[in-house]
Design a protein around this motif. Structure first.
Motif, short mmCIF file in Angstrom:
data_model
loop_
_atom_site.label_atom_id
_atom_site.label_comp_id
_atom_site.label_asym_id
_atom_site.label_seq_id
_atom_site.Cartn_x
_atom_site.Cartn_y
_atom_site.Cartn_z
N GLN A 53 0.85 -1.18 0.00
CA GLN A 53 0.00 0.00 0.00
C GLN A 53 0.89 1.24 0.00
O GLN A 53 1.81 1.35 0.80
N TRP A 54 0.62 2.14 -0.93
CA TRP A 54 1.34 3.42 -1.03
C TRP A 54 0.56 4.46 -0.24
O TRP A 54 -0.66 4.60 -0.39
N TRP A 55 1.26 5.19 0.63
CA TRP A 55 0.64 6.18 1.51
C TRP A 55 1.22 7.56 1.25
O TRP A 55 2.37 7.71 0.85
N HIS A 56 0.39 8.57 1.55
CA HIS A 56 0.87 9.93 1.69
C HIS A 56 0.65 10.36 3.14
O HIS A 56 -0.41 10.10 3.70
N LEU A 57 1.65 11.00 3.71
CA LEU A 57 1.50 11.63 5.03
C LEU A 57 1.74 13.12 4.85
O LEU A 57 2.85 13.55 4.58
N LEU A 58 0.66 13.89 4.97
CA LEU A 58 0.73 15.34 4.90
C LEU A 58 0.97 15.90 6.30
O LEU A 58 0.24 15.56 7.24
N VAL A 59 1.99 16.72 6.42
CA VAL A 59 2.32 17.36 7.68
C VAL A 59 2.37 18.86 7.44
O VAL A 59 3.03 19.32 6.50
N HIS A 60 1.65 19.63 8.24
CA HIS A 60 1.78 21.08 8.09
C HIS A 60 1.62 21.76 9.44
O HIS A 60 1.00 21.24 10.37
#
Length: 236
Positions: A53-60
């Motif tokens: 599974q390919w994930w994105h983790l957005l951090v801001h």
């Protein structure tokens, strides 16, 4: 036990998706491979897209906080499990010789040949383990162990111990370090951020059945002034 035996190719990342890393220097570079070497695609279960599974983790958040998080997230990209070379050799011998074999195995190797193969595998695994522990030239940009460290008492159990696996699933959501972790260029927060705030987006693989939600929950607790958004990505 042979079902817990990990082959050197087991840690190779799945096929990359078509996304550009933000920091090329931090990313493993593809190699041409040696002549006659069996291609990665030949190892079933390692490169099948359905296994990953390919994930994105957005951090801001505030710019300085984002920088602090990025620094804290960097590490060697591995867990310093103890290495039991004798156990590896025994497991490899059992796997090579097979069940019910006598003087010769179904695979065409003699008993002594299986012992030689097991010893060669152990030597290669020991070399690889030592090389990984000394790897500092190309750190991982999203090191789960750096962010949520595995306690020493759990480390001593070894990677395949049921209690160690249980700890990883409970605190990380996955029993594996993230594969092919990278910062992604051009990814935005999807909303207007307050002045002085900025985003960073990470991409990484985990086994498909494992979601790193517990780890992200721990990050939200540790950095309450920042926002963390984990999302599954379609690999097709």
């Amino acid at each position: 036990m042979t079902e817990n035996l990990r082959f050197p190719w087991a840690d190779l990342p799945p096929a990359r998706v078509d996304e550009t890393p933000d920091d090329i220097a931090d990313q493993p570079q593809p190699s041409r491979g040696r002549r006659g070497r069996r291609p990665l695609s030949a190892w079933r279960g390692t490169t099948q897209a359905g296994q990953w599974q390919w994930w994105h983790l957005l951090v801001h958040g505030p710019g300085q906080a984002v920088d602090d998080f990025a620094a804290a997230a960097r590490g060697p990209g591995l867990v310093p499990w103890p290495f039991d070379g004798e156990r590896v050799e025994e497991d490899m011998f059992a796997l090579a010789i097979g069940d019910g074999a006598s003087e010769h195995t179904r695979r065409g190797l003699s008993i002594e040949g299986c012992r030689i193969l097991a010893r060669q595998f152990r030597d290669a695994a020991e070399t690889r383990h030592a090389r990984n522990l000394m790897r500092t030239d190309r750190p991982c940009v999203l090191d789960f162990h750096a962010l949520v460290p595995v306690p020493p008492a759990i480390l001593r159990l070894g990677a395949t111990h049921p209690d160690a696996v249980s700890w990883l699933l409970r605190h990380w959501g996955t029993a594996e370090v993230p594969r092919d972790a990278r910062r992604l260029v051009g990814r935005k927060a999807g909303r207007r951020l307050p002045g002085g705030h900025r985003p960073v987006v990470y991409g990484f693989f985990t086994p498909r059945a494992e979601a790193p939600e517990p780890l992200v929950a721990a990050l939200r607790t540790r950095w309450p002034d920042m926002t963390f958004v984990l999302s599954r990505q379609d690999m097709t």
